[in-house]
Enzyme design. Structure first.
Site, PDB file in Angstrom:
ATOM      1  N   SER A 268      -9.737 -10.443 -43.280  1.00 14.48           N
ATOM      2  CA  SER A 268      -9.444 -10.292 -41.858  1.00 14.48           C
ATOM      3  C   SER A 268      -8.110 -10.927 -41.489  1.00 14.48           C
ATOM      4  CB  SER A 268     -10.557 -10.950 -41.033  1.00 14.48           C
ATOM      5  OG  SER A 268     -10.209 -11.026 -39.661  1.00 14.48           O
TER       6      SER A 268
ATOM      7  N   TYR B 230      -5.208  -6.491 -37.038  1.00 19.54           N
ATOM      8  CA  TYR B 230      -5.302  -6.381 -35.589  1.00 19.54           C
ATOM      9  C   TYR B 230      -3.894  -6.142 -35.053  1.00 19.54           C
ATOM     10  CZ  TYR B 230     -10.096  -8.170 -35.362  1.00 19.54           C
ATOM     11  OH  TYR B 230     -11.447  -8.334 -35.487  1.00 19.54           O
TER      12      TYR B 230
ATOM     13  N   THR C 211      -8.231  -2.088 -37.280  1.00 23.16           N
ATOM     14  CA  THR C 211      -9.320  -2.190 -36.301  1.00 23.16           C
ATOM     15  C   THR C 211      -8.808  -1.825 -34.914  1.00 23.16           C
ATOM     16  OG1 THR C 211     -10.451  -3.900 -37.593  1.00 23.16           O
ATOM     17  CG2 THR C 211     -11.016  -3.736 -35.256  1.00 23.16           C
TER      18      THR C 211
ATOM     19  N   LYS D 145     -10.983   1.544 -38.314  1.00 22.06           N
ATOM     20  CA  LYS D 145     -12.293   0.939 -38.039  1.00 22.06           C
ATOM     21  C   LYS D 145     -12.532   0.856 -36.522  1.00 22.06           C
ATOM     22  CE  LYS D 145     -15.023  -3.172 -39.283  1.00 22.06           C
ATOM     23  NZ  LYS D 145     -15.318  -3.767 -37.962  1.00 22.06           N
TER      24      LYS D 145
ATOM     25  N   HIS E  86     -18.299  -2.863 -34.013  1.00 22.03           N
ATOM     26  CA  HIS E  86     -17.880  -4.261 -34.213  1.00 22.03           C
ATOM     27  C   HIS E  86     -19.099  -5.182 -34.285  1.00 22.03           C
ATOM     28  CE1 HIS E  86     -13.872  -6.318 -34.210  1.00 22.03           C
ATOM     29  NE2 HIS E  86     -14.658  -7.375 -34.219  1.00 22.03           N
TER      30      HIS E  86
END
Length: 387
Positions: free
Chosen positions: A111, A134, A160, A256, A280
């Site tokens: 992540s 992100y 994402t 995603k 999520h």
């Protein structure tokens, strides 16, 4: 000394142990949803409604769960999902989970909001991993993250799209979530009951967001980090940004956060290699459809154009089999591996993967199959699954 985990028979066993061993604020961070947590609970409970067809007197020898996800060979249709603060479930958690995944033969996704950095994981592992991105307001920082992922040898980028605005999770507010924990009386009392976790954290230097501190402008320490993250998630994110990221990255791209057929069609038209049907983990829009309920219509609509995967609520190998039957080329797990990590570190993640593999293999056999193709709903009992 390696723990004997042979008596750990299901993911729930590991969840219960992790709850005892991980500090409250970090366990709650992983094991919570937005607002009423209705969507979080539905992700699991909707799997239970789907029933399987038992078959007998068929040849069950020579079974295989092997497949590919965006061209990468995997021992079963599963990857480890990106989760923030993984290194707060267990010291050096991202490194340990990446090692467990690589040894087992499934992909690991790091992540953006990880504790161990891209460089930390690349240095500690021998096989390529995936990186989750992100989109921040600071596009220079985003570009640098993409370049760092390339330099780290990441073999796919997971973008994402469902965190432009942060959903509210009541437990995080009540716990005063921070990394590392603030030395309040409540936190100190709770930490005193978690000696294994504390000893692990004392033995590592990785205690904050490794991909951000020292890399983002104006973020040199913890005091400046919280204000930066609060301001940086970009509500203006659009499909034009997806195109820019795709060009900058130049490799396998996975999108995603898709829960709607119209968005799935946009994702398929974007040139991405895969999309993940995901809400999520029920942590964003409470009241949204569960991932497994949303999967069939999305797979039917775009499964011929793009690989369709799903995550959310998977707690067993049977869940993976049901998702594949409803059209998923691959699946991802978040909380399931975090429970294993929080309970036993790397060995716990390995145990999670072993349990899921065995459950999926045994269930497939009892359904009279040696292999299973995405969208083969004939192993499911009609009337029990979403259309």
């Amino acid at each position: 000394m390696t723990a004997n985990l042979s008596t750990i028979t299901c993911i729930e066993d590991l969840r219960a142990i992790a709850q005892k061993r991980v500090p409250r604020m970090f366990y709650d961070y992983a094991d919570s949803g937005a607002w009423t947590e209705g969507t979080y609970r539905a992700n699991e409970s909707d799997f239970h409604k789907i029933k399987l067809r038992q078959r007998v007197a068929v040849n069950m020898e020579g079974r295989s769960l092997r497949t590919t996800m965006v061209g990468q060979d995997v021992v079963m249709p599963l990857a480890i999902s990106p989760t923030g603060l993984t290194g707060m479930q267990h010291a050096d958690g991202e490194i340990l989970a990446a090692k467990a995944a690589a040894d087992f033969g499934v992909p690991f996704t790091l992540s953006t909001m990880s504790i161990c950095s891209l460089e930390d994981v690349a240095e500690a592992t021998k096989k390529p991993f995936w990186f989750q991105l992100y989109v921040m307001r600071d596009r220079e920082f985003v570009a640098n993250l993409i370049d760092r992922a390339k330099a780290a040898g990441c073999s796919a980028l997971v973008l994402t799209l469902d965190l432009q605005i942060l959903g509210q999770r009541h437990k995080d507010i009540k716990n005063g979530l921070s990394t590392p924990p603030k030395p309040t009386l409540r936190n100190l009392i709770n930490l005193a009951t978690k000696p294994r976790w504390c000893m692990g954290m004392l033995g590592t230097k990785r205690r904050t967001f490794g991909n951000i501190v020292g890399h983002a402008k104006g973020v040199s320490d913890l005091s400046s980090l919280s204000s930066w993250t609060a301001e940086q998630f970009d509500p203006r994110l659009s499909w034009d940004d997806v195109e820019w990221i795709k060009q900058r990255w130049g490799g396998k791209l996975i999108i995603k956060g898709i829960l709607d057929v119209e968005d799935a069609q946009l994702a398929a038209n974007s040139g991405a290699d895969a999309l993940i049907v995901s809400n999520h983990g029920g942590r964003q829009l409470d009241g949204a459809m569960s991932s497994i309920a949303a999967l069939p219509s999305i797979a039917d609509a775009v499964g011929s154009k793009i690989e369709v995967w799903m995550d959310g609520g998977i707690r067993s190998g049977q869940d993976i089999l049901k998702a594949v039957a409803l059209g998923a080329r691959g699946t991802m797990i978040g909380r399931a591996f975090l429970y294993g990590l929080g309970a036993y570190g790397q060995a716990g993640v390995t145990r999670v993967l072993e349990l899921l593999y065995k459950e999926m293999d045994t269930t497939m056999a009892l359904c009279g199959r040696r292999t299973i193709e995405p969208g083969d709903r004939s192993i499911l009992l009609p009337g029990t699954y979403p259309n």
